[in-house]
Design a protein around this motif. Structure first.
Motif, PDB file in Angstrom:
ATOM      1  N   LYS A 124      42.390  45.787  32.287  1.00 33.91           N
ATOM      2  CA  LYS A 124      41.570  44.767  31.603  1.00 33.91           C
ATOM      3  C   LYS A 124      40.812  44.063  32.954  1.00 33.91           C
ATOM      4  N   ARG A 160      38.442  46.723  34.545  1.00 34.75           N
ATOM      5  CA  ARG A 160      37.335  46.779  33.913  1.00 34.75           C
ATOM      6  C   ARG A 160      36.035  46.039  34.358  1.00 34.75           C
ATOM      7  N   GLN A 161      36.536  44.687  34.558  1.00 31.20           N
ATOM      8  CA  GLN A 161      35.577  43.582  35.018  1.00 31.20           C
ATOM      9  C   GLN A 161      35.169  43.846  36.265  1.00 31.20           C
ATOM     10  N   THR A 219      29.150  47.361  34.878  1.00 36.43           N
ATOM     11  CA  THR A 219      30.616  46.926  34.599  1.00 36.43           C
ATOM     12  C   THR A 219      31.112  47.358  33.288  1.00 36.43           C
ATOM     13  N   THR A 229      32.749  47.464  39.721  1.00 33.52           N
ATOM     14  CA  THR A 229      31.466  47.476  39.528  1.00 33.52           C
ATOM     15  C   THR A 229      30.641  48.551  40.611  1.00 33.52           C
ATOM     16  N   ALA A 236      33.238  46.392  31.714  1.00 33.77           N
ATOM     17  CA  ALA A 236      33.620  45.374  30.543  1.00 33.77           C
ATOM     18  C   ALA A 236      32.534  44.932  29.773  1.00 33.77           C
ATOM     19  N   ASN A 237      31.243  45.069  30.626  1.00 33.52           N
ATOM     20  CA  ASN A 237      29.848  44.363  29.866  1.00 33.52           C
ATOM     21  C   ASN A 237      29.258  45.438  28.608  1.00 33.52           C
TER      22      ASN A 237
END
Ligand code: BGC
Length: 563
Positions: free
Chosen positions: A495, A498-499, A6, A502, A8-9
């Motif tokens: 945003k 992005r999370q 991910t 996956t 975001a991670n």
């Protein structure tokens, strides 16, 4: 299907190092002359971009694609390159470029440079040398010079037409002032086609790719990638014998999509793979969809634009067919799919979707050219509907697996500017069609940053293409912080994407013909209502919506994401 961590991670540094960063990237196209002007000359520039990196970071994009920034007389908005390994002094210097790259990278944003290999400008030192050199010389062999037809050679070598209109051949003038041979220019006369059978041309481009890769450029957008190799065997076929661009499937056209072009990209790929992470590339190739995979293969450029969504009407059936086909093609090629609604060549999608169906792309075939700008009546433009649909379509696109290519200003919901006075127009398409085709200036008008003031904050010396008064209401300043604005919709969606992004899986959920409903991993769902009546929402928690709901129902022309 391959999966990625991910985004975001990941820390910005990890994102920068990820060799798969491009597969699901949100890429934001900057047309530099119209983005932000730092030095009050009416033209956007490199320092203007650097100053806006915080804005780009706040959008949540993964990469910037920078349209040509090389020295150029701007006969075709910079796609006429005088020197491939330099920065246009009107836009800044190499030091400014390096500073921009550092700033972007510091914010975790990659840079994709536009590269223009099919043609140089007529001011490139090679072309000057070619004109000064005799027929048959090695200097001329870097381009495509041919004798004219007729007893005195005064007729072009063939009746081929340039993409911008008029003949694809221009007669040169010899050193003694007498008319000489003709040279090929598939685009404007200021853009002579390079001869890719010439080894020096091939070697020089490798040098250019290395030059920019060494400076930190992460990838390349390859302009008219399908035109480089040509069969110029005499007699040249007449234009009536040629199939159109994007139609033929057997590589038999003398200049569009010939199989030999892939030898070039295999060499480029070897060079890209010398870098860590490997440099990426995306082909701008208007080819038949069955021929796209080769450009997109891991042995080739790695990704290719598919313009099918851009060419479709706002129509569930058309969208479903395009998405299904392109995901399958991308999987076959080993690439990820690409999605695009707007760029610097087509009518902005907020306007396109406000025109009668099929209306936004008539004329020059596949390029999304404006019907409105070419004889349609402004009265038939419904910008409210167009904007609502553009927001719905963009939210749908951002839910798709693959890379989303966004064009500066679409995050503001900017419409096409249709009423640019003829005297202010710049696009060669306009001039080569005696004004019948108004060209592409309407999507290249400088961005509005502030609600008021000189050129709405674009710069202190006006804008090189006139901005309409209503641009103030579309400005970043006017939209920032307003949750119902298009800017905040894009920010929130990017945003979330992005999370949620996956892996590259997508599953269709059966729905009414006028509805597109699909799920992505971890329960992420996207639903778009292309119909005319509100529909019930499927079960789930609302994440984001492209427009207000109607008493709990999903209204027409609206997309929601649920989890
Ligand atoms: C670019 C255009 C340009 C043409 C010639 C294209 O496909 O996107 O803006 O005019 O190539 O370089």
């Amino acid at each position: 299907m391959s999966s990625t961590a991910t985004a975001a991670n990941m820390s910005p540094a990890d994102r920068m190092a990820d060799p798969n960063w491009w597969r699901q990237a949100a890429v934001y196209q900057i047309y530099p002359r119209s983005f932000s002007d730092s030095n009050a000359d009416g033209l956007g520039d490199i320092r203007g971009i650097t100053a806006k990196v915080p804005y780009l970071a706040s959008l949540g994009i993964d990469a910037v694609w920078l349209s040509p920034f090389y020295p150029s007389a701007l006969a075709d908005g910079g796609y006429d390159v005088d020197d491939y390994r330099n920065v246009d002094p009107k836009l800044g210097s190499l030091a400014d470029f390096d500073a921009m790259v550092a700033e972007l990278h510091g914010a975790g944003i990659k840079l994709i440079a536009d590269i223009v290999p099919n043609h140089s400008s007529n001011r490139h030192e090679w072309f000057r040398e070619a004109l000064a050199a005799p027929e048959g010389s090695s200097a001329r062999d870097r381009y495509i010079f041919r004798d004219g037809q007729g007893p005195d050679g005064s007729l072009p070598p063939s009746d081929w037409e340039s993409v911008f209109g008029g003949s694809a051949w221009q007669r040169s003038v010899d050193q003694d002032g007498t008319p000489g041979q003709w040279y090929l220019h598939l685009f404007a006369p200021e853009q002579p086609d390079l001869n890719w059978d010439n080894q020096e041309v091939r070697d020089d481009f490798l040098k250019t790719l290395r030059f920019w890769s060494d400076r930190g450029v992460d990838g390349f957008r390859v302009d008219v990638a399908h035109a480089l190799t040509k069969d110029m065997t005499h007699p040249l076929p007449s234009k009536d014998e040629l199939g159109s661009e994007g139609e033929l499937q057997d590589g038999s056209h003398p200049f569009w999509d010939r199989d030999e072009v892939h030898e070039i990209y295999a060499q480029w790929r070897a060079l890209f793979n010398e870098y860590t992470p490997p440099r990426t590339a995306v082909a701008e190739a208007w080819v038949h969809s069955s021929r796209r995979a080769r450009y997109a293969s891991p042995e080739g450029l790695g990704q290719a634009f598919n313009f099918d969504l851009l060419l479709a009407d706002f129509d569930a059936e058309q969208f479903r067919a395009v998405i299904t086909r392109n995901l399958a093609e991308a999987a076959d090629s080993g690439a990820s799919s690409t999605w695009v609604f707007s760029n610097h060549d087509v009518v902005r999608h907020a306007t396109r979707y406000g025109l009668p169906k099929g209306g936004g792309r008539e004329g020059r075939g596949q390029d999304g050219k404006a019907w409105l700008l070419n004889g349609g009546s402004a009265a038939e433009l419904d910008l409210v509907t167009g904007t609502r649909r553009a927001r719905a379509a963009s939210l749908l696109m951002l839910a798709l697996p693959g890379s989303a290519y966004l064009y500066q200003g679409e995050e503001l919901g900017l419409p096409e500017v249709a009423d640019i006075p003829d005297a202010a127009r710049q696009d060669p398409t306009f001039f080569r069609n005696q004004g019948v085709d108004k060209g592409r200036d309407g999507c290249r008008v400088p961005l509005p940053w502030t609600a008021e003031g000189e050129s709405f904050g674009f710069g202190d010396a006006g804008a090189h293409l006139p901005q309409p008064r209503e641009f103030g209401a579309y400005s970043v300043e006017s939209q920032e912080g307003d949750p119902s604005s298009t800017l905040e919709l894009y920010r929130a969606a990017l945003k979330l994407r992005r999370q949620l992004q996956t892996s590259e899986e997508l599953t269709w959920i059966s729905s009414a013909d006028s509805v597109l409903h699909f799920t992505r991993p971890a329960g992420w769902q996207s639903v778009t209502n292309f119909g005319t009546e509100p529909i019930p929402l499927p079960a789930g928690t609302m994440l984001i919506s492209s427009g207000p709901l109607d008493a709990g129902l999903l209204p027409a022309d609206t997309t929601v994401w649920l989890s």
